[in-house]
Write a protein that holds these residues in place. Structure first.
Motif, PDB file in Angstrom:
ATOM      1  N   THR A 287       0.873  -1.178   0.000  1.00 40.82           N
ATOM      2  CA  THR A 287       0.000   0.000   0.000  1.00 40.82           C
ATOM      3  C   THR A 287       0.907   1.223   0.000  1.00 40.82           C
ATOM      4  OG1 THR A 287      -1.359  -1.238   1.533  1.00 40.82           O
ATOM      5  CG2 THR A 287      -1.950   1.072   1.192  1.00 40.82           C
ATOM      6  N   ILE A 288       0.661   2.133  -0.901  1.00 40.81           N
ATOM      7  CA  ILE A 288       1.439   3.380  -0.884  1.00 40.81           C
ATOM      8  C   ILE A 288       0.744   4.335   0.060  1.00 40.81           C
ATOM      9  CG2 ILE A 288       2.248   5.331  -2.263  1.00 40.81           C
ATOM     10  CD1 ILE A 288       2.527   3.358  -4.568  1.00 40.81           C
ATOM     11  N   GLN A 289       1.453   4.685   1.150  1.00 41.09           N
ATOM     12  CA  GLN A 289       0.805   5.502   2.174  1.00 41.09           C
ATOM     13  C   GLN A 289       0.957   6.995   1.926  1.00 41.09           C
ATOM     14  OE1 GLN A 289       2.778   3.591   5.546  1.00 41.09           O
ATOM     15  NE2 GLN A 289       0.757   2.878   6.141  1.00 41.09           N
ATOM     16  N   LYS A 290       2.079   7.344   1.345  1.00 42.74           N
ATOM     17  CA  LYS A 290       2.327   8.779   1.168  1.00 42.74           C
ATOM     18  C   LYS A 290       3.445   8.991   0.155  1.00 42.74           C
ATOM     19  CE  LYS A 290       4.322  12.482   3.913  1.00 42.74           C
ATOM     20  NZ  LYS A 290       5.020  12.755   5.153  1.00 42.74           N
ATOM     21  N   ILE A 291       3.296  10.010  -0.654  1.00 41.58           N
ATOM     22  CA  ILE A 291       4.410  10.427  -1.523  1.00 41.58           C
ATOM     23  C   ILE A 291       4.711  11.880  -1.150  1.00 41.58           C
ATOM     24  CG2 ILE A 291       5.241  10.793  -3.876  1.00 41.58           C
ATOM     25  CD1 ILE A 291       3.332   8.618  -4.823  1.00 41.58           C
ATOM     26  N   SER A 292       5.937  12.137  -0.753  1.00 42.65           N
ATOM     27  CA  SER A 292       6.266  13.490  -0.271  1.00 42.65           C
ATOM     28  C   SER A 292       6.305  14.482  -1.431  1.00 42.65           C
ATOM     29  CB  SER A 292       7.624  13.482   0.422  1.00 42.65           C
ATOM     30  OG  SER A 292       8.648  13.430  -0.547  1.00 42.65           O
ATOM     31  N   GLU A 293       6.316  15.738  -1.084  1.00 44.93           N
ATOM     32  CA  GLU A 293       6.562  16.797  -2.062  1.00 44.93           C
ATOM     33  C   GLU A 293       7.988  16.629  -2.583  1.00 44.93           C
ATOM     34  OE1 GLU A 293       4.595  19.960  -2.579  1.00 44.93           O
ATOM     35  OE2 GLU A 293       3.182  18.362  -2.039  1.00 44.93           O
ATOM     36  N   SER A 294       8.263  17.219  -3.734  1.00 44.97           N
ATOM     37  CA  SER A 294       9.630  17.161  -4.245  1.00 44.97           C
ATOM     38  C   SER A 294      10.519  18.130  -3.457  1.00 44.97           C
ATOM     39  CB  SER A 294       9.632  17.533  -5.722  1.00 44.97           C
ATOM     40  OG  SER A 294      10.937  17.560  -6.191  1.00 44.97           O
ATOM     41  N   PHE A 308      10.022  11.127  -1.486  1.00 46.49           N
ATOM     42  CA  PHE A 308      10.064   9.942  -0.628  1.00 46.49           C
ATOM     43  C   PHE A 308       8.698   9.257  -0.683  1.00 46.49           C
ATOM     44  CE2 PHE A 308      13.377  12.719   0.726  1.00 46.49           C
ATOM     45  CZ  PHE A 308      14.418  11.880   1.096  1.00 46.49           C
ATOM     46  N   VAL A 309       8.751   7.985  -1.010  1.00 46.10           N
ATOM     47  CA  VAL A 309       7.501   7.235  -1.142  1.00 46.10           C
ATOM     48  C   VAL A 309       7.414   6.250   0.026  1.00 46.10           C
ATOM     49  CG1 VAL A 309       6.138   5.754  -2.666  1.00 46.10           C
ATOM     50  CG2 VAL A 309       7.789   7.371  -3.644  1.00 46.10           C
ATOM     51  N   HIS A 310       6.383   6.407   0.853  1.00 45.10           N
ATOM     52  CA  HIS A 310       6.214   5.510   2.006  1.00 45.10           C
ATOM     53  C   HIS A 310       5.352   4.328   1.580  1.00 45.10           C
ATOM     54  CE1 HIS A 310       7.787   8.316   5.139  1.00 45.10           C
ATOM     55  NE2 HIS A 310       7.650   9.128   4.109  1.00 45.10           N
ATOM     56  N   VAL A 311       5.934   3.156   1.718  1.00 43.74           N
ATOM     57  CA  VAL A 311       5.243   1.962   1.228  1.00 43.74           C
ATOM     58  C   VAL A 311       5.062   0.969   2.375  1.00 43.74           C
ATOM     59  CG1 VAL A 311       5.330   0.070  -0.435  1.00 43.74           C
ATOM     60  CG2 VAL A 311       6.426   2.244  -0.978  1.00 43.74           C
ATOM     61  N   LYS A 312       3.837   0.491   2.535  1.00 43.36           N
ATOM     62  CA  LYS A 312       3.588  -0.529   3.568  1.00 43.36           C
ATOM     63  C   LYS A 312       3.561  -1.887   2.865  1.00 43.36           C
ATOM     64  CE  LYS A 312       1.103  -1.111   7.711  1.00 43.36           C
ATOM     65  NZ  LYS A 312       0.063  -2.038   7.919  1.00 43.36           N
ATOM     66  N   LEU A 313       4.328  -2.817   3.399  1.00 41.01           N
ATOM     67  CA  LEU A 313       4.390  -4.155   2.808  1.00 41.01           C
ATOM     68  C   LEU A 313       3.589  -5.097   3.700  1.00 41.01           C
ATOM     69  CD1 LEU A 313       5.940  -5.743   0.531  1.00 41.01           C
ATOM     70  CD2 LEU A 313       7.682  -6.193   2.248  1.00 41.01           C
ATOM     71  N   GLU A 314       2.656  -5.808   3.079  1.00 42.51           N
ATOM     72  CA  GLU A 314       1.774  -6.691   3.881  1.00 42.51           C
ATOM     73  C   GLU A 314       2.549  -7.860   4.484  1.00 42.51           C
ATOM     74  OE1 GLU A 314      -1.387  -5.833   4.354  1.00 42.51           O
ATOM     75  OE2 GLU A 314      -1.153  -4.095   3.034  1.00 42.51           O
ATOM     76  N   SER A 315       3.561  -8.345   3.737  1.00 41.29           N
ATOM     77  CA  SER A 315       4.318  -9.510   4.215  1.00 41.29           C
ATOM     78  C   SER A 315       5.599  -9.060   4.929  1.00 41.29           C
ATOM     79  CB  SER A 315       4.685 -10.367   3.009  1.00 41.29           C
ATOM     80  OG  SER A 315       5.324  -9.531   2.061  1.00 41.29           O
TER      81      SER A 315
END
Ligand code: SF4
Length: 346
Positions: A287-294, A308-315
């Motif tokens: 799940t992509i939770q957030k993409i920061s401003e440049s 910065f792309v915050h990614v939640k990994l289910e596994s």
């Protein structure tokens, strides 16, 4: 030219800043301060100097320290090859020079990471050798005071200014002369708005007489800037772990750690970015939770635009040759580029 040096030294005695590396003639500490000051302003340099001299009080301590610890202490200063050279040179001094710094310009310049400027600074400050330092401050003072229009970044300019600086240097107090001219450039003959009115050299300054203070010194080359686009993946799996990787090779930030990186030469549209992220994870559920401003990060020849792309990994993260799995909360114990460190700490 005796007056030039005497005037500078007398100005210096009245106006110099009280800086910790000025209280020592220890070549090791002078070397540390010079390498740090090539990277940052005096005020910020002071805290790095204190951190280095506290953690590594002698060249032996620095040589023995793991490179990662040295890099972590250097974090935020940029040009990380300087920190690697610092560590490598400390090891050479310990193994080949019995932990004692060479006491002459000729001996110092043979060491890795010590160029003409640093060798002259150490030789004159620590051993009072009559050898001129020529840094940006010195170029500016000489170019203005003598009205020299030769570009300071041309080969002819470099030779001309070095020769002049060596002719001018005090015979009796070369170390103080060098400190004085650098400090004079930093505080009095500043790049913008130099204080010509209260300058002790104003009666004989060529730039002031010819109304050229704002045009000197002259530079020939304009630096070409390369734009790079970085997309960092800050992953968190269900065990609160993340992925990092040590940068290797000849690019920026070698030996520092970073999150998995997607780099491009042009800014990506959102759709293109999502496609690249999806291909990084393959079949993993994310799940992509957030993409920061440049954020724009400026280096001497590069502008980096980072998101910065915050990614939640289910596994749970799986072992990977290229990356290291760490607890997310441990990220701060790794030496990170300033760009990442600033993002994480606002
Ligand atoms: S008069 Fe102005 S330009 Fe000339 S040396 Fe002094 S501060 Fe620099």
């Amino acid at each position: 030219m005796k007056d030039f040096s005497a005037t500078l030294i007398s100005w210096y005695k009245k106006n110099k800043r009280d800086l910790p590396w000025r209280d020592t003639q220890d070549a090791y500490k002078i070397w540390l301060s010079e390498i740090i000051l090539q990277q940052t302003r005096v005020e910020q340099g002071r805290s790095y100097y204190e951190a280095f001299t506290t953690k590594f009080p002698t060249v032996k301590h620095l040589a023995k320290a793991p490179l990662d610890v040295v890099m972590k202490t250097w974090q935020g200063l940029g040009y990380y090859s300087r920190a690697r050279n610092l560590h490598a040179t400390a090891n050479i001094i310990v193994s080949e020079h019995k932990s004692v710094f060479p006491d002459s310009y000729v001996g110092l310049i043979k060491l890795k990471g010590i160029g003409p400027y640093t060798a002259a600074a150490i030789a004159s400050f620590a051993f009072d050798e009559r050898v001129a330092v020529v840094d940006g401050n010195v170029y500016r003072v000489l170019s203005r005071y003598f009205g020299i229009e030769t570009p300071i970044d041309s080969n002819t300019g470099k030779i001309e200014f070095l020769q002049l600086a060596n002719e001018l240097i005090s015979i009796k107090h070369p170390g103080t002369h060098n400190q004085a001219i650098m400090e004079f450039g930093a505080l009095q003959c500043k790049p913008q708005n130099p204080d010509c009115l209260n300058c002790p050299l104003n009666a004989s300054c060529a730039a002031l007489a010819e109304n050229k203070v704002n045009v000197l010194p002259i530079k020939e080359k304009k630096t070409k800037v390369r734009n790079r686009y970085f997309y960092y993946l800050i992953i968190e799996d269900k065990a609160k772990q993340t992925l990092i990787k040590k940068r290797i090779g000849k690019d920026i930030w070698t030996e520092l750690f970073e999150f998995p990186l997607i780099e491009t030469e042009k800014a990506l549209e959102n759709k293109e970015l999502l496609k690249k992220i999806a291909s990084f994870f393959g079949k993993e559920k994310i799940t992509i939770q957030k993409i920061s401003e440049s954020r724009k990060h400026i280096l001497s020849h590069q502008h980096i635009y980072a998101q910065f792309v915050h990614v939640k990994l289910e596994s749970k993260l799986k072992k990977h040759e290229e990356y290291k799995i760490i607890k997310s909360k441990d990220i701060n114990s790794f030496a990170l580029p300033r760009l990442i460190d600033r993002y994480l700490h606002g």
